[in-house]
Design an enzyme around this catalytic site. Structure first.
Site: not given
Ligand code: FMN
Length: 381
Positions: A252, A107, A156, A130, A276
């Site tokens: 994404k 990320s 994203t 981002y 997300h």
């Molecule tokens: N998605 C991003 O594109 N960039 C991020 O920095 C980002 N940070 C996240 C931080 C956390 C703690 C979580 C749980 C998700 C984050 N996401 C981020 C979304 C994840 O990439 C992903 O879409 C999501 O976790 C999928 O769902 P799941 O946790 O049920 O597998």
């Protein structure tokens, strides 16, 4: 000794070992968390067709995602602050993914930097970007990702504004995190985590602090981050980034068929159906619910991936059956990391692989690339 046989076992152990403010950060969704719950629950209504007396020898989970070989079509999703679930978390997760043979996505908001991951792995990883207002900073990030030989850029688009997460507000999770008495007392009950953090210097956003021109420490980071969400983001910016990057581009945060069409037009190689992880628009459809409609519209032109709510290999195969070429896991690997560091991420991947392999066999298939709707009970999806 705790016996770990499911992703849920890893979650329970992570909850014991990670300070509450960081565990809650990973585990929570936005507002009422209805989308967060739907992501998980909607997998349960989809039913398999069990088949028997089929040759099940020599089964294979190997596939490709954006043309790259994967040991199984499951990548680690980009997650911010991963290095707060466990010291050096991004490095440990990337190493586990590399050993397993699945993509790791770093990320923008990671604790370990692009260079930290490159120095500690030997195969290319993916970088998530981002779109921030500071376009010079984006240029530099893209150059750094290229220099680190990242083999795909995950862009994203669903974070122009931030979904409100009540638990983060209550826990004082901000940049820098507020060290309230309650947080310090809670941390004192997590000695493994504290020892890990004392043993590493990587405790701030490694891609940003010291790299964005006005961010030299954690306090200047706070004001910089709050100004960086780009409210004027458009598909023209996506085309610019595609051109500037020049490699494989995965978009994404697509939940709508019209946006999926626009993603194709902007030159994406793949898109990720994603809300997300239920952390942005509460009340949006579940990802698995949105997947078939998007596959119908663009599935012949571009690879469709998905994430959100996958907690087992059964969930993976359901998403593949509904047209996903690959999926991503976010919280499952974070639970593994918080529970047991690199070993926990490997454990998470092992659990999902075994569940995927056995479920495929029960459905009478030997090759994961042949999974389609025929393995599902009509009317259940
Ligand atoms: N998605 C991003 O594109 N960039 C991020 O920095 C980002 N940070 C996240 C931080 C956390 C703690 C979580 C749980 C998700 C984050 N996401 C981020 C979304 C994840 O990439 C992903 O879409 C999501 O976790 C999928 O769902 P799941 O946790 O049920 O597998």
């Amino acid at each position: 000794m705790t016996i770990i046989t499911t992703v849920e076992d890893l979650r329970v152990l992570a909850q014991k070992r990670v300070p509450r403010m960081f565990y809650d950060y990973a585990d929570a969704g936005s507002w009422t968390e209805s989308t967060y719950r739907a992501n998980v629950d909607d997998f349960q209504t989809i039913k398999f067709r069990q088949r028997v007396a089929v040759n099940l020898e020599n089964r294979s989970l190997k596939s490709t995602m954006v043309g790259q070989d994967v040991a199984m079509p499951v990548a680690l999703a980009p997650t911010g602050l991963t290095g707060m679930q466990h010291a050096d978390g991004e490095i440990l997760a990337a190493k586990a993914a590399e050993k397993f043979g699945v993509p790791f996505t770093l990320s923008t908001m990671s604790i370990c930097s692009i260079e930290d991951i490159a120095a500690n792995t030997s195969k290319p990883f993916w970088f998530q970007l981002y779109v921030m207002k500071d376009r010079e900073f984006i240029n530099r990030l893209i150059d750094r990702a290229k220099a680190a030989r990242c083999s795909a850029l995950v862009l994203t688009l669903d974070l122009q504004v931030l979904g409100q997460r009540h638990k983060d507000l209550r826990n004082g999770l901000s940049a820098p995190p507020k060290l309230t008495i309650a947080n310090i007392v809670n941390m004192a009950t997590k000695p493994r985590w504290v020892m890990g953090m004392l043993g590493t210097k990587r405790r701030s956003f490694g891609n940003i602090v010291g790299h964005a021109s006005s961010v030299s420490d954690m306090s200047s980071l706070s004001s910089w981050t709050s100004q960086q969400f780009d409210l004027s983001l458009s598909w023209k910016d996506v085309e610019w980034i595609k051109q500037r990057w020049g490699g494989k581009l995965i978009i994404k945060g697509i939940m709508d068929a019209e946006d999926a069409r626009l993603a194709v037009e902007s030159g994406a190689d793949a898109l990720i159906v994603s809300n997300h992880g239920g952390r942005q628009l509460d009340g949006a459809q579940s990802s698995i619910g949105a997947l078939p409609g998007i596959v119908d519209v663009v599935g012949k032109q571009i690879e469709v991936h998905m994430d959100g709510g996958i907690r087992s290999g059964q969930d993976v195969i359901k998403a593949l059956a509904l047209g996903a070429k690959g999926v991503y896991i976010g919280r499952p690997f974070l639970y593994g990391l918080g529970a047991m560091g690199e070993e926990g991420v490997s454990k998470c991947l092992d659990i999902i692989r075994n569940e995927l392999d056995l479920t495929m066999a029960f459905c009478g298939l030997r090759d994961v690339t042949k999974v389609d709707k025929n393995i599902l009970l009509p009317g259940s999806y």
